[in-house]
Design an enzyme around this catalytic site. Structure first.
Site, PDB file in Angstrom:
ATOM      1  N   ARG A  76       2.334 -12.034   0.522  1.00 55.50           N
ATOM      2  CA  ARG A  76       3.062 -10.997  -0.285  1.00 55.50           C
ATOM      3  C   ARG A  76       4.031  -9.894   0.318  1.00 55.50           C
ATOM      4  O   ARG A  76       4.744  -9.388  -0.318  1.00 55.50           O
ATOM      5  CB  ARG A  76       1.820 -10.259  -0.888  1.00 55.50           C
ATOM      6  CG  ARG A  76       0.914 -10.873  -1.675  1.00 55.50           C
ATOM      7  CD  ARG A  76      -0.195 -10.041  -2.162  1.00 55.50           C
ATOM      8  NE  ARG A  76       0.356  -8.889  -3.087  1.00 55.50           N
ATOM      9  CZ  ARG A  76      -0.292  -8.032  -3.683  1.00 55.50           C
ATOM     10  NH1 ARG A  76      -1.740  -7.809  -3.739  1.00 55.50           N
ATOM     11  NH2 ARG A  76       0.154  -7.153  -4.140  1.00 55.50           N
ATOM     12  N   LYS A  78       9.684  -4.248   1.858  1.00 56.49           N
ATOM     13  CA  LYS A  78       9.002  -4.595   0.579  1.00 56.49           C
ATOM     14  C   LYS A  78       8.936  -3.213  -0.214  1.00 56.49           C
ATOM     15  O   LYS A  78       9.254  -3.075  -1.390  1.00 56.49           O
ATOM     16  CB  LYS A  78       7.620  -5.124   0.727  1.00 56.49           C
ATOM     17  CG  LYS A  78       6.861  -5.246  -0.472  1.00 56.49           C
ATOM     18  CD  LYS A  78       5.247  -5.971  -0.069  1.00 56.49           C
ATOM     19  CE  LYS A  78       4.541  -4.761   0.402  1.00 56.49           C
ATOM     20  NZ  LYS A  78       3.770  -4.009  -0.428  1.00 56.49           N
ATOM     21  N   ASN A  79       8.171  -2.015   0.555  1.00 56.72           N
ATOM     22  CA  ASN A  79       8.184  -0.999  -0.256  1.00 56.72           C
ATOM     23  C   ASN A  79       9.156   0.102  -0.683  1.00 56.72           C
ATOM     24  O   ASN A  79       8.718   0.907  -1.113  1.00 56.72           O
ATOM     25  CB  ASN A  79       7.018  -0.257   0.551  1.00 56.72           C
ATOM     26  CG  ASN A  79       5.593  -0.912   0.607  1.00 56.72           C
ATOM     27  OD1 ASN A  79       5.427  -1.952  -0.303  1.00 56.72           O
ATOM     28  ND2 ASN A  79       4.563  -0.586   1.394  1.00 56.72           N
ATOM     29  N   ASP A 118      -0.666   1.556   6.975  1.00 59.85           N
ATOM     30  CA  ASP A 118      -0.383   0.063   6.714  1.00 59.85           C
ATOM     31  C   ASP A 118      -0.164  -0.375   8.228  1.00 59.85           C
ATOM     32  O   ASP A 118      -0.003  -1.663   8.259  1.00 59.85           O
ATOM     33  CB  ASP A 118       0.989  -0.140   5.868  1.00 59.85           C
ATOM     34  CG  ASP A 118       0.860   0.448   4.539  1.00 59.85           C
ATOM     35  OD1 ASP A 118       2.073   0.461   3.944  1.00 59.85           O
ATOM     36  OD2 ASP A 118      -0.434   0.170   4.081  1.00 59.85           O
ATOM     37  N   CYS A 130      -8.451  -2.082  -5.729  1.00 58.03           N
ATOM     38  CA  CYS A 130      -8.122  -3.294  -4.958  1.00 58.03           C
ATOM     39  C   CYS A 130      -8.931  -3.345  -3.699  1.00 58.03           C
ATOM     40  O   CYS A 130      -9.584  -2.141  -3.421  1.00 58.03           O
ATOM     41  CB  CYS A 130      -6.524  -3.338  -4.617  1.00 58.03           C
ATOM     42  SG  CYS A 130      -6.212  -2.234  -3.220  1.00 58.03           S
ATOM     43  N   ARG A 159      -8.054   3.531  -5.748  1.00 64.03           N
ATOM     44  CA  ARG A 159      -6.467   3.689  -5.925  1.00 64.03           C
ATOM     45  C   ARG A 159      -6.267   4.082  -7.474  1.00 64.03           C
ATOM     46  O   ARG A 159      -5.272   3.183  -8.234  1.00 64.03           O
ATOM     47  CB  ARG A 159      -5.684   2.541  -5.633  1.00 64.03           C
ATOM     48  CG  ARG A 159      -5.918   2.041  -4.024  1.00 64.03           C
ATOM     49  CD  ARG A 159      -4.958   1.103  -3.934  1.00 64.03           C
ATOM     50  NE  ARG A 159      -3.578   1.471  -3.259  1.00 64.03           N
ATOM     51  CZ  ARG A 159      -2.662   0.512  -3.070  1.00 64.03           C
ATOM     52  NH1 ARG A 159      -3.048  -0.918  -2.857  1.00 64.03           N
ATOM     53  NH2 ARG A 159      -1.494   0.790  -2.922  1.00 64.03           N
ATOM     54  N   ARG A 206      -0.325  -3.963  -7.991  1.00 65.20           N
ATOM     55  CA  ARG A 206      -0.506  -2.769  -8.498  1.00 65.20           C
ATOM     56  C   ARG A 206       0.866  -1.918  -8.423  1.00 65.20           C
ATOM     57  O   ARG A 206       1.116  -0.917  -9.546  1.00 65.20           O
ATOM     58  CB  ARG A 206      -1.362  -1.686  -7.553  1.00 65.20           C
ATOM     59  CG  ARG A 206      -2.346  -2.318  -6.713  1.00 65.20           C
ATOM     60  CD  ARG A 206      -2.920  -1.373  -5.917  1.00 65.20           C
ATOM     61  NE  ARG A 206      -2.859   0.067  -6.592  1.00 65.20           N
ATOM     62  CZ  ARG A 206      -3.727   0.403  -7.514  1.00 65.20           C
ATOM     63  NH1 ARG A 206      -4.650  -0.285  -7.577  1.00 65.20           N
ATOM     64  NH2 ARG A 206      -3.684   1.597  -7.774  1.00 65.20           N
ATOM     65  N   ILE A 257      -4.388   6.114 -10.658  1.00 66.58           N
ATOM     66  CA  ILE A 257      -3.150   6.607 -10.924  1.00 66.58           C
ATOM     67  C   ILE A 257      -3.289   7.834 -11.706  1.00 66.58           C
ATOM     68  O   ILE A 257      -2.010   8.276 -12.302  1.00 66.58           O
ATOM     69  CB  ILE A 257      -2.226   5.539 -11.576  1.00 66.58           C
ATOM     70  CG1 ILE A 257      -2.734   5.261 -12.877  1.00 66.58           C
ATOM     71  CG2 ILE A 257      -2.005   4.442 -10.690  1.00 66.58           C
ATOM     72  CD1 ILE A 257      -1.849   4.414 -13.796  1.00 66.58           C
ATOM     73  N   ILE A 304      -6.405   7.871   4.499  1.00 66.31           N
ATOM     74  CA  ILE A 304      -5.505   7.630   3.385  1.00 66.31           C
ATOM     75  C   ILE A 304      -6.645   6.657   2.378  1.00 66.31           C
ATOM     76  O   ILE A 304      -6.806   7.071   0.944  1.00 66.31           O
ATOM     77  CB  ILE A 304      -4.527   6.898   3.505  1.00 66.31           C
ATOM     78  CG1 ILE A 304      -3.501   7.691   4.463  1.00 66.31           C
ATOM     79  CG2 ILE A 304      -3.567   6.626   2.156  1.00 66.31           C
ATOM     80  CD1 ILE A 304      -3.057   9.018   3.968  1.00 66.31           C
TER      81      ILE A 304
HETATM   82  C1  EPZ Z   1       1.946   2.906  -1.306  1.00 64.88           C
HETATM   83  O1  EPZ Z   1       0.938   2.637  -2.120  1.00 64.88           O
HETATM   84  C2  EPZ Z   1       2.347   1.763  -0.412  1.00 64.88           C
HETATM   85  N1  EPZ Z   1       2.481   0.798  -1.381  1.00 64.88           N
HETATM   86  C3  EPZ Z   1       0.947   1.213   0.065  1.00 64.88           C
HETATM   87  O2  EPZ Z   1       1.576   0.166   1.023  1.00 64.88           O
HETATM   88  C4  EPZ Z   1       0.677   2.208   1.179  1.00 64.88           C
HETATM   89  O3  EPZ Z   1      -0.637   1.875   1.891  1.00 64.88           O
HETATM   90  C5  EPZ Z   1       0.422   3.543   0.730  1.00 64.88           C
HETATM   91  O4  EPZ Z   1       1.555   3.965  -0.071  1.00 64.88           O
HETATM   92  C6  EPZ Z   1       0.198   4.631   1.776  1.00 64.88           C
HETATM   93  O5  EPZ Z   1       1.061   4.825   2.427  1.00 64.88           O
HETATM   94  C7  EPZ Z   1       3.801   0.828  -2.049  1.00 64.88           C
HETATM   95  O6  EPZ Z   1       4.474   1.427  -1.739  1.00 64.88           O
HETATM   96  C8  EPZ Z   1       4.100  -0.387  -3.060  1.00 64.88           C
HETATM   97  P1  EPZ Z   1      -0.519   6.462  -2.550  1.00 64.88           P
HETATM   98  P2  EPZ Z   1       0.467   3.843  -2.994  1.00 64.88           P
HETATM   99  O7  EPZ Z   1      -0.390   6.539  -3.846  1.00 64.88           O
HETATM  100  O8  EPZ Z   1       1.636   4.607  -3.624  1.00 64.88           O
HETATM  101  C9  EPZ Z   1      -4.634   8.488  -3.759  1.00 64.88           C
HETATM  102  C10 EPZ Z   1       0.991  -2.227   1.818  1.00 64.88           C
HETATM  103  O9  EPZ Z   1       0.321  -2.543   2.611  1.00 64.88           O
HETATM  104  N2  EPZ Z   1      -4.221   8.550  -5.051  1.00 64.88           N
HETATM  105  O10 EPZ Z   1       0.131   7.167  -1.868  1.00 64.88           O
HETATM  106  O11 EPZ Z   1      -0.323   3.088  -4.019  1.00 64.88           O
HETATM  107  C11 EPZ Z   1      -5.014   6.962  -3.216  1.00 64.88           C
HETATM  108  O12 EPZ Z   1      -6.105   6.349  -3.933  1.00 64.88           O
HETATM  109  C12 EPZ Z   1       0.609  -1.135   0.874  1.00 64.88           C
HETATM  110  O13 EPZ Z   1       2.396  -2.504   1.632  1.00 64.88           O
HETATM  111  C13 EPZ Z   1      -5.013   9.217  -6.221  1.00 64.88           C
HETATM  112  O14 EPZ Z   1      -6.123   9.628  -6.018  1.00 64.88           O
HETATM  113  O15 EPZ Z   1      -0.350   4.869  -2.376  1.00 64.88           O
HETATM  114  C14 EPZ Z   1      -5.020   7.152  -1.781  1.00 64.88           C
HETATM  115  O16 EPZ Z   1      -6.308   7.435  -1.400  1.00 64.88           O
HETATM  116  C15 EPZ Z   1      -0.875  -0.971   0.655  1.00 64.88           C
HETATM  117  N3  EPZ Z   1      -4.384   9.459  -7.358  1.00 64.88           N
HETATM  118  C16 EPZ Z   1      -3.889   8.149  -1.629  1.00 64.88           C
HETATM  119  O17 EPZ Z   1      -3.879   8.916  -2.795  1.00 64.88           O
HETATM  120  C17 EPZ Z   1      -3.032   8.745  -7.725  1.00 64.88           C
HETATM  121  O18 EPZ Z   1      -2.755   9.023  -8.679  1.00 64.88           O
HETATM  122  C18 EPZ Z   1      -2.700   7.654  -1.119  1.00 64.88           C
HETATM  123  O19 EPZ Z   1      -2.382   6.655  -2.108  1.00 64.88           O
HETATM  124  C19 EPZ Z   1      -2.304   8.303  -6.642  1.00 64.88           C
HETATM  125  C20 EPZ Z   1      -2.761   8.137  -5.437  1.00 64.88           C
END
Ligand code: EPZ
Length: 417
Positions: free
Chosen positions: A397, A22-23, A305, A117, A122, A93, A124, A327
């Site tokens: 999902r 998926k990812n 995950d 969520c 989370r 998201r 951006i 994380i």
């Molecule tokens: C990706 O989410 C995955 N989703 C998530 O999988 C996965 O848990 C996550 O990476 C971590 O491995 C997809 O690929 C679609 P991050 P993402 O940005 O990219 C903080 C599943 O179960 N952060 O790597 O949204 C954030 O809050 C899902 O399949 C900021 O502060 O995660 C977190 O604490 C759930 N500001 C950390 O960084 C930002 O602009 C890592 O988040 C971006 C992130």
């Protein structure tokens, strides 16, 4: 509102095939916006989030045809709109992944802010900061990001925190920017490498994907491509956990063992026997599960995950295991449900201590997010009696027919529609 009914106590046996990731599929679908030529993706899982992304692309004017068996014919011959609407973004998201490609191709993007969520705030902000460094003007109004740039310019981007979709958004944006972009402290997940492989097939110049430093030299335009996405390493890990907790011996086929090194090593530490082939794993559950501490980390560390599924296993392990979630700040929603089954778990901040083995009893449970729902189904495999898991739309999902796959391994699992 489908539910899943599980009667525990049956060991697993047989083979299961892993679906595409998926990812990896979500960013790949967004990358098709970078060209007006057709892109054919295969091994795409037929899960709910993929359909949602199809609708997001449709709202932008792109066509996305899903063929049986996981092939998608995608084409953004023209972009009619540059807005990813709230109604779609709030359900998924990852829709934010259209931001980079739209900005790069059309010079404008309007994307609803995803909001928080179940597992955390989370934000951006890191995506937006990076695009601003590439020359975009970014405004937030009425809950939307308004981003504009005549043409993005290559830049040096250093991520304060490793972010998976942040790295993907910037990689895609940089493909059509003027000059070179260097991404430092980039995420190294296998999904990043898979996206880079697709982008290179489309004619992009991307180097270093899978390492903390990614370099992209922008091109005037990209072309079409054919690409098979990688197997889902989290689905693979989920089935390793299922076998470990239910007992028995299974073969997991069409997976990529190299993508889940930390997971395989950790499960081996708990006593699970795992033999690796080039694209399969043979898993045998131990008589006694050893409790082992774990800390979630960005790849190649232990993936967040897999945290919930691992916790389910630790409820059946001898001793106390400390789980540290580094994380996401709120990724223990499954704990209260496991406690309702009789598990002994104490949470303090980002740390959970799981004591076992404790007998679990079947119960009526509520899923809260994708991986938490997988955790509850796994716990139910080891529980005495019947469990009903509500709100399995969370599960759908990201897992393709997990109830059927578990039934194929001999589990007493059925979907109640
Ligand atoms: C990706 O989410 C995955 N989703 C998530 O999988 C996965 O848990 C996550 O990476 C971590 O491995 C997809 O690929 C679609 P991050 P993402 O940005 O990219 C903080 C599943 O179960 N952060 O790597 O949204 C954030 O809050 C899902 O399949 C900021 O502060 O995660 C977190 O604490 C759930 N500001 C950390 O960084 C930002 O602009 C890592 O988040 C971006 C992130």
């Amino acid at each position: 509102m489908d539910r899943i009914r599980v009667v525990g106590g049956r060991p697993l046996e047989g083979t299961v095939r892993i679906s595409g990731a998926k990812n990896a599929s979500l960013p790949a679908l967004c990358a098709t916006l970078l060209t007006d030529d057709p892109v054919v993706l295969s091994n795409v899982p037929e899960v709910r989030d993929i359909r949602t992304m199809g609708r997001v692309l449709g709202a932008l004017g792109a066509s996305c045809e899903f063929r049986v068996g996981g092939t998608v014919d995608a084409r953004a011959a023209r972009i009619d709109a540059v807005e990813a609407p709230y109604d779609l973004v709030k359900t998924m998201r990852a829709s934010v992944l259209v931001l980079g490609p739209l900005l790069a191709r059309e010079g404008r993007a309007r994307v609803s802010l995803p909001g928080g969520c179940a597992i955390g705030a989370r934000p951006i902000n890191l995506h937006l900061q990076a695009l601003a460094r590439m020359g975009a003007t970014i405004e937030i109004e009425h809950g939307y990001v308004e981003a504009k740039a005549k043409r993005l310019v290559g830049a040096e981007v250093q991520f304060e925190t490793v972010t998976v979709t942040g790295t993907e958004n910037v990689m895609m944006a940089a493909c059509l920017a003027d000059g070179e972009t260097v991404i430092r402290n980039a995420a190294c997940e296998p999904e990043i490498e898979d996206l880079a492989a697709l982008l290179v097939k489309m004619g992009a110049a991307v180097a270093g994907a899978g390492t903390p430093t990614v370099r992209v030299v922008g091109r005037e335009r990209l072309g079409g491509a054919r690409h098979a996405v990688i197997p889902d390493r989290i689905e693979t890990g989920t089935f390793v956990a299922a076998c470990a907790i239910a007992g028995g011996e299974i073969e997991i086929q069409r997976c990529a063992p190299a993508h889940l090194r930390a997971v395989v090593d950790k499960f081996r530490e708990t006593g699970v026997r795992i033999e690796e082939g080039p694209d399969n794993l043979r898993v045998r559950a131990p008589r006694t599960i050893r409790s082992c501490d774990v800390r979630t980390l960005p790849h190649p560390g232990f993936p967040t995950d897999m945290q919930a599924q691992y916790m389910a296993l630790m409820t059946q392990a001898a001793g106390a295991a400390t789980i540290t979630e580094t994380i996401f700040e709120n990724r223990y929603m499954h704990v209260a449900e496991l406690q309702r089954m009789g598990a002994d778990i104490r949470v303090e901040g980002r740390t959970a201590v799981v004591r076992g083995p404790t007998p679990l009893s079947g119960a009526r449970l509520m899923a809260t997010d994708l991986r938490a729902s997988a955790c509850l189904v796994l716990a139910a495999l080891a529980a005495a009696g019947e469990t009903i898991v509500d709100r399995v739309y969370h599960l759908d999902r990201g897992y393709y027919r997990i109830d059927e796959k578990l039934r194929g391994l001999g589990a007493d699992v059925e979907r109640l529609t």
